[in-house]
Design a protein around this motif. Structure first.
Motif, PDB file in Angstrom:
ATOM      1  N   GLY A  28      50.372 146.229  43.889  1.00  0.00           N
ATOM      2  CA  GLY A  28      51.226 146.571  42.761  1.00  0.00           C
ATOM      3  C   GLY A  28      51.995 147.857  42.996  1.00  0.00           C
ATOM      4  N   PHE A  29      51.423 148.772  43.762  1.00  0.00           N
ATOM      5  CA  PHE A  29      52.116 150.016  44.114  1.00  0.00           C
ATOM      6  C   PHE A  29      53.116 149.773  45.232  1.00  0.00           C
ATOM      7  CE2 PHE A  29      52.306 153.740  46.952  1.00  0.00           C
ATOM      8  CZ  PHE A  29      52.888 154.669  46.086  1.00  0.00           C
ATOM      9  N   LEU A  30      52.665 149.170  46.318  1.00  0.00           N
ATOM     10  CA  LEU A  30      53.514 149.000  47.499  1.00  0.00           C
ATOM     11  C   LEU A  30      54.701 148.086  47.233  1.00  0.00           C
ATOM     12  CD1 LEU A  30      50.730 148.713  50.219  1.00  0.00           C
ATOM     13  CD2 LEU A  30      52.158 150.696  49.717  1.00  0.00           C
ATOM     14  N   ALA A  31      54.523 147.089  46.373  1.00  0.00           N
ATOM     15  CA  ALA A  31      55.609 146.140  46.098  1.00  0.00           C
ATOM     16  C   ALA A  31      56.818 146.822  45.479  1.00  0.00           C
ATOM     17  CB  ALA A  31      55.106 145.029  45.179  1.00  0.00           C
ATOM     18  N   GLN A  32      56.591 147.940  44.792  1.00  0.00           N
ATOM     19  CA  GLN A  32      57.702 148.647  44.149  1.00  0.00           C
ATOM     20  C   GLN A  32      58.653 149.273  45.170  1.00  0.00           C
ATOM     21  OE1 GLN A  32      56.652 151.171  40.749  1.00  0.00           O
ATOM     22  NE2 GLN A  32      54.592 150.272  40.764  1.00  0.00           N
ATOM     23  N   LEU A  63      43.206 159.509  60.456  1.00  0.00           N
ATOM     24  CA  LEU A  63      43.964 159.429  61.706  1.00  0.00           C
ATOM     25  C   LEU A  63      44.498 158.026  61.936  1.00  0.00           C
ATOM     26  CD1 LEU A  63      41.735 161.537  64.126  1.00  0.00           C
ATOM     27  CD2 LEU A  63      43.981 162.148  63.254  1.00  0.00           C
ATOM     28  N   ASN A  64      45.701 157.964  62.495  1.00  0.00           N
ATOM     29  CA  ASN A  64      46.337 156.706  62.915  1.00  0.00           C
ATOM     30  C   ASN A  64      46.743 155.799  61.757  1.00  0.00           C
ATOM     31  OD1 ASN A  64      45.845 157.423  65.679  1.00  0.00           O
ATOM     32  ND2 ASN A  64      43.735 156.718  65.432  1.00  0.00           N
ATOM     33  N   ARG A  65      46.778 156.336  60.538  1.00  0.00           N
ATOM     34  CA  ARG A  65      47.254 155.518  59.414  1.00  0.00           C
ATOM     35  C   ARG A  65      48.772 155.375  59.439  1.00  0.00           C
ATOM     36  NH1 ARG A  65      43.900 155.269  54.855  1.00  0.00           N
ATOM     37  NH2 ARG A  65      45.632 154.106  53.898  1.00  0.00           N
ATOM     38  N   ASN A  66      49.486 156.412  59.892  1.00  0.00           N
ATOM     39  CA  ASN A  66      50.943 156.360  60.073  1.00  0.00           C
ATOM     40  C   ASN A  66      51.672 155.812  58.846  1.00  0.00           C
ATOM     41  OD1 ASN A  66      50.865 157.396  62.701  1.00  0.00           O
ATOM     42  ND2 ASN A  66      50.493 155.380  63.578  1.00  0.00           N
ATOM     43  N   LEU A  67      51.427 156.407  57.697  1.00  0.00           N
ATOM     44  CA  LEU A  67      52.069 155.939  56.468  1.00  0.00           C
ATOM     45  C   LEU A  67      53.586 155.977  56.561  1.00  0.00           C
ATOM     46  CD1 LEU A  67      49.884 157.659  53.693  1.00  0.00           C
ATOM     47  CD2 LEU A  67      49.523 155.461  54.834  1.00  0.00           C
ATOM     48  N   HIS A  68      54.113 156.927  57.332  1.00  0.00           N
ATOM     49  CA  HIS A  68      55.570 157.079  57.431  1.00  0.00           C
ATOM     50  C   HIS A  68      56.233 155.921  58.170  1.00  0.00           C
ATOM     51  CE1 HIS A  68      53.911 158.672  61.123  1.00  0.00           C
ATOM     52  NE2 HIS A  68      55.096 158.652  61.701  1.00  0.00           N
ATOM     53  N   LEU A  69      55.426 155.066  58.798  1.00  0.00           N
ATOM     54  CA  LEU A  69      55.970 153.914  59.532  1.00  0.00           C
ATOM     55  C   LEU A  69      55.648 152.591  58.847  1.00  0.00           C
ATOM     56  CD1 LEU A  69      55.065 154.975  63.196  1.00  0.00           C
ATOM     57  CD2 LEU A  69      57.239 155.297  61.992  1.00  0.00           C
ATOM     58  N   GLN A  70      54.949 152.641  57.721  1.00  0.00           N
ATOM     59  CA  GLN A  70      54.508 151.417  57.059  1.00  0.00           C
ATOM     60  C   GLN A  70      55.551 150.917  56.070  1.00  0.00           C
ATOM     61  OE1 GLN A  70      50.623 151.852  55.327  1.00  0.00           O
ATOM     62  NE2 GLN A  70      49.664 152.413  57.268  1.00  0.00           N
ATOM     63  N   LYS A  71      55.975 149.681  56.257  1.00  0.00           N
ATOM     64  CA  LYS A  71      56.938 149.073  55.343  1.00  0.00           C
ATOM     65  C   LYS A  71      56.339 149.005  53.939  1.00  0.00           C
ATOM     66  CE  LYS A  71      59.744 144.892  54.647  1.00  0.00           C
ATOM     67  NZ  LYS A  71      60.983 145.647  54.391  1.00  0.00           N
ATOM     68  N   GLY A  72      57.142 149.392  52.954  1.00  0.00           N
ATOM     69  CA  GLY A  72      56.681 149.366  51.584  1.00  0.00           C
ATOM     70  C   GLY A  72      56.067 150.662  51.121  1.00  0.00           C
ATOM     71  N   ASN A  73      55.874 151.615  52.042  1.00  0.00           N
ATOM     72  CA  ASN A  73      55.372 152.917  51.625  1.00  0.00           C
ATOM     73  C   ASN A  73      56.548 153.826  51.306  1.00  0.00           C
ATOM     74  OD1 ASN A  73      54.281 155.808  51.972  1.00  0.00           O
ATOM     75  ND2 ASN A  73      52.422 154.570  52.081  1.00  0.00           N
ATOM     76  N   PRO A  74      56.491 154.559  50.196  1.00  0.00           N
ATOM     77  CA  PRO A  74      57.634 155.431  49.842  1.00  0.00           C
ATOM     78  C   PRO A  74      57.951 156.471  50.909  1.00  0.00           C
ATOM     79  CG  PRO A  74      55.715 155.872  48.450  1.00  0.00           C
ATOM     80  CD  PRO A  74      55.442 154.598  49.168  1.00  0.00           C
TER      81      PRO A  74
END
Length: 441
Positions: free
Chosen positions: A325-329, A53-64
């Motif tokens: 290394g993942f997010l930087a892409q 809960l509350n991770r909000n990946l869709h709003l995180q810069k650098g997340n696909p």
């Protein structure tokens, strides 16, 4: 995108009371977002699910997922304007805790529909759950007077475990409404509703969906024009994301809250892949939301499926990675960059099987797989890559029923040692024994 249309809790209410609540011990509760909810025999949400809960990946810069979200919003902002401003409003931070009424009743989902089952949803109690789709917010936004809006967020469904399924994923749902003037312009001869429909007393009209072409309240002209708009707009979105040469096809579908309904599939790596579901909103929903003389279409799509296809991401768990290394892409200022995921490193799998005899009152067909999957995920966490049912067995003499599951372990950021996998596996065996009263073989 997983479709909505398609037991006993593993963890007792006492466990939730002790770990997640400061309420008096005499009351069994689940604590979520600083609020206590009384638990009951429907409660099946687990600590692992609560941790998402509350991770909000869709709003995180650098997340696909955020890149795909921004692309979709940009498409709708640029395609639909009103007096120089975007016609669509965006709601991307709505609470995932909803009522059963919001998630089901408001959307005309029947009481006996399988999507309501405890084996499919994460219930906090009988009346409250984690939303199974973003459409759960459709009614509240319609009632607030909105005509065109996007709803974006995390949704929760109990499901199998493999590289393309996760109990939490992210959806974009949308609604676009139009009045007769917006739909037909100045042509006074064309109408949204049939003459038999009483606009002044819409609750008196029994709407039918027996005609595959339209709802009985709508004229054929209105339904067909909305269908054309809907399909044109959604094909435009697919072309915007995947390019103009992508092959597609429309498939007739059924959803309780739209009619007619369709799914859009694209030809991806030689196979047809569903990317969204859509349809004409049932008029009963618009009427229940308040006075309405409009017709609307709606659609829903999954961000994970699009992101995995666009960026060639092989495992859905990677969306939750915090590895730089993942997010930087995906850290780019141009959301339309052509990005192909490059593995940071590849780590080997460890596979252990687990077999057990079921209690005498449980059969291989009545045992709920999703209960087992949730337990495994809660004990093993994100090192669980896949769980699959390997074998069913009935002893010819004792008639006891047995199940065998294969559990694949793999860490995304380091090599797992078989010794530590064995320790986790033993914890799973003990938890299965305690929770389901089984006997390990």
């Amino acid at each position: 995108m997983r479709k909505l249309f398609n037991t006993q809790p593993i963890f007792s209410a006492v466990l939730f009371r002790c770990k997640y609540s400061t309420a008096p011990k005499s009351v069994a509760t689940v604590r979520l977002n600083n609020k206590d909810f009384i638990s009951d025999d429907y409660t099946n949400i687990t600590p692992k699910i609560i941790s998402y809960l509350n991770r909000n990946l869709h709003l995180q810069k650098g997340n696909p997922l955020s890149l795909v979200r921004q692309c979709i919003v940009k498409y709708f902002y640029s395609s639909f304007t009103h007096r120089g401003h975007p016609a669509f409003s965006v709601y991307d931070n709505l609470s995932p805790i909803v009522t059963a009424k919001q998630n089901f009743d408001d959307l005309l989902i029947p009481a006996d529909h399988p999507s309501r089952a405890k084996s499919d949803c994460y219930y906090i109690n009988k009346d409250v759950l984690l939303r199974a789709h973003m459409t759960a917010h459709q009614m509240e936004l319609l009632r607030s007077g909105l005509d065109n809006f996007l709803m974006i967020g995390d949704v929760y469904r109990r499901d199998e475990i493999d590289s393309t399924h996760f109990p939490v994923f992210h959806q974009v749902d949308a609604v676009r409404s139009q009045s007769s003037k917006e739909l037909f312009g100045e042509d006074q001869d064309l109408k949204i509703f049939e003459p038999t429909y009483d606009i002044e007393n819409p609750h008196n009209f029994k709407n039918s969906i027996s005609d595959p072409m339209k709802q009985s309240c709508h004229t054929l002209e209105a339904s067909k024009l909305m269908e054309t708009q809907l399909k044109t707009h959604l094909l435009g979105l697919v072309y915007y994301l995947f390019g103009d040469d992508i092959e597609h096809r429309w498939v007739d579908a059924y959803f309780p809250f739209t009619h007619p309904s369709w799914e859009l599939e694209i030809l991806y790596e030689g196979k047809w892949m569903e990317v969204l579901g859509c349809g004409i909103v049932r008029n009963e929903i618009l009427v229940n939301a308040g006075p309405s003389n409009s017709i609307a279409y709606a659609f829903g799509l999954g961000l994970e499926r699009l992101a995995m296809a666009l960026y060639k991401i092989p495992d859905i768990r990677l969306m939750w990675s915090t590895d730089s290394g993942f997010l930087a892409q995906f850290n780019t200022d141009n959301i339309q960059d052509k990005i192909t995921y490059k593995p940071v490193s590849v780590y080997p799998q460890c596979t252990n099987d687990i077999s057990f005899w079921l209690p005498s009152n449980v059969t291989t067909d009545s045992f709920v797989n999703n209960d087992f999957y949730d337990l495994v995920r809660d004990i093993g966490g994100d090192i669980i890559e896949q769980v699959s049912l390997k074998d069913k067995f009935i002893h010819p003499k004792s008639k006891k029923h047995s199940l065998c599951y294969s559990i694949v372990y793999r860490h995304l950021e380091r090599t797992l040692k078989q010794e530590e996998v064995n320790q986790v596996h033993k914890k799973i065996e003990q938890a299965v024994t305690d929770s389901f009263n089984v006997v390990i073989r």
